[in-house]
Design an enzyme around this catalytic site. Structure first.
Site, mmCIF file in Angstrom:
data_model
loop_
_atom_site.group_PDB
_atom_site.id
_atom_site.type_symbol
_atom_site.label_atom_id
_atom_site.label_comp_id
_atom_site.label_asym_id
_atom_site.label_seq_id
_atom_site.Cartn_x
_atom_site.Cartn_y
_atom_site.Cartn_z
ATOM 1 N N THR A 205 44.961 36.280 47.978
ATOM 2 C CA THR A 205 44.275 37.420 47.336
ATOM 3 C C THR A 205 43.779 38.371 48.428
ATOM 4 O O THR A 205 43.419 37.929 49.515
ATOM 5 C CB THR A 205 43.074 36.887 46.534
ATOM 6 O OG1 THR A 205 43.569 36.163 45.427
ATOM 7 C CG2 THR A 205 42.147 37.993 46.060
ATOM 8 N N ARG A 233 45.810 33.299 31.674
ATOM 9 C CA ARG A 233 44.626 33.000 32.507
ATOM 10 C C ARG A 233 44.248 34.211 33.394
ATOM 11 O O ARG A 233 45.080 34.825 34.040
ATOM 12 C CB ARG A 233 44.938 31.783 33.390
ATOM 13 C CG ARG A 233 43.791 31.366 34.325
ATOM 14 C CD ARG A 233 43.968 31.930 35.727
ATOM 15 N NE ARG A 233 42.949 31.429 36.647
ATOM 16 C CZ ARG A 233 42.728 31.954 37.853
ATOM 17 N NH1 ARG A 233 43.442 32.977 38.268
ATOM 18 N NH2 ARG A 233 41.794 31.449 38.629
#
Ligand code: ASP
Length: 341
Positions: A205, A233
């Site tokens: 990320t 999700r």
């Protein structure tokens, strides 16, 4: 000099002094920090060439953001520039190079926040937006909303003419291999959700925090989420307060790690709240939350934090976190592992 002339001279001097001040307002020290994900970053499994690639890309991204700040651009522009360089790089789990869902697609999340007035924008589960962070900014600046998701977010992007790509644009062989591994090891019961094996498949990320010459803070985060995620999700990265937060009165935070924990512990906002209400430094607050709150709870990951004076901290409770910063003195630091800057 008669009294009248003296008075007018004094008024004149006061006027010049006052105006002089307002023409050259005091500039705040500016600085920027970025991350490229946290996790089990094992020196043994990292070749010298690969490490060099990561370091070079982190340096390029942080320098791009810093150059904008030096020119007087806003921290918002700086964090976007840094994040977009990492979104375009296959090395990170954001944009090109994003992890795969269980079904073999990519679903991207991103968010951004402006510390001056707490404006924020976020997108979740988008599949065709080339730069999710650009869309998050558009949500903040050009819609009445804070968070848009899925097809609706993509339709909104169409109204603005933002660049779109086929989902396959985000494909990379390395992430596909990770999906194959994850599918093998993933057991779909409650215990498997905490299986540390899963965590090794998801780091990458990206995020950035900055303070500009006007003393305004901004934070941005962009991700593909976790490998083999299913059922739509959504992690912490697009959740304002969990993965991203900025308020000029405390600090700006971008997080990376096991998103479910970052949501439950409201990590980014908790760090800033501690700064605001406990009168402690951003560094102390970040260390408390990452090491004393998150870790005992089982949450792995890290954060990058900056305050309005440009103080930077980058705590993580994993083996490593890809990171880089340029502080108020212009000092560049690039780090990957826990013990090495
Ligand atoms: N926090 C991200 C998520 O849970 C993943 C990461 O930072 O590596 O979606």
């Amino acid at each position: 000099m008669n009294n009248k002339r003296l008075l007018s001279t004094l008024i004149c001097m006061w006027f010049v002094a006052f105006n002089g001040k307002s023409e050259t307002p005091a500039q705040s020290p500016f600085a920027i920090a970025i991350h490229g994900g946290a996790g089990t970053i094992n020196r043994a499994s990292m070749s010298a060439e690969k490490e060099q690639l990561y370091r070079a890309k982190l340096e390029q991204a942080v320098k791009a953001g810093h150059a904008l700040l030096a020119q007087g651009a806003s921290s918002m522009d700086a964090v976007i520039a840094a994040v977009q360089i990492m979104e375009q790089s296959e090395l990170f789990n954001a944009g090109k190079g994003a992890v795969y869902t269980y079904e073999g697609e990519h679903e991207l999340d991103a968010s951004i926040m402006w510390g001056k007035d707490r404006q924020a924008g976020a997108v979740a589960g988008v599949k065709t937006i080339k730069s999710p962070i650009a869309l998050a900014r558009a949500v903040m600046e050009q819609s009445d909303h804070v968070m848009l998701s899925g097809k609706g977010a993509e339709d909104f992007a169409d109204t603005l003419g933002l660049e779109k790509v086929e989902n396959q644009y985000f494909d990379t062989p390395a992430r596909f291999e990770q999906l194959q591994d994850a599918r093998k090891t993933l057991k779909l019961d409650k215990t498997a959700q905490a299986d540390p094996l899963r965590l090794d498949y998801k780091f990458g990320t990206v995020g950035a925090v900055a303070v500009d010459k006007d003393g305004n803070l901004a934070a941005a985060t962009s991700t593909g989420g976790m490998t083999a995620k299913r059922w739509g999700r959504i992690g912490d990265s697009p959740v304002i307060g969990s993965g991203t937060f900025a308020d000029n009165r405390s600090c700006a935070v971008s997080a990376t790690g096991h998103g479910e924990y970052f949501i439950r512990y409201n990590v980014a906002a908790d760090i800033c709240a501690r700064v605001a209400y406990q009168n402690i430094s951003a560094e102390e607050a970040a260390n408390e939350v990452i090491h004393q709150v998150l870790k005992p709870a089982g949450g792995t990951g890290g954060v990058i934090v900056i305050d309005s004076k440009g103080n930077i901290s980058q705590p993580f409770n994993t083996q490593g976190m890809y990171r880089a910063s340029i502080d108020t003195a212009g000092q560049l630091e690039v780090g990957i592992y826990g013990t090495q800057k």
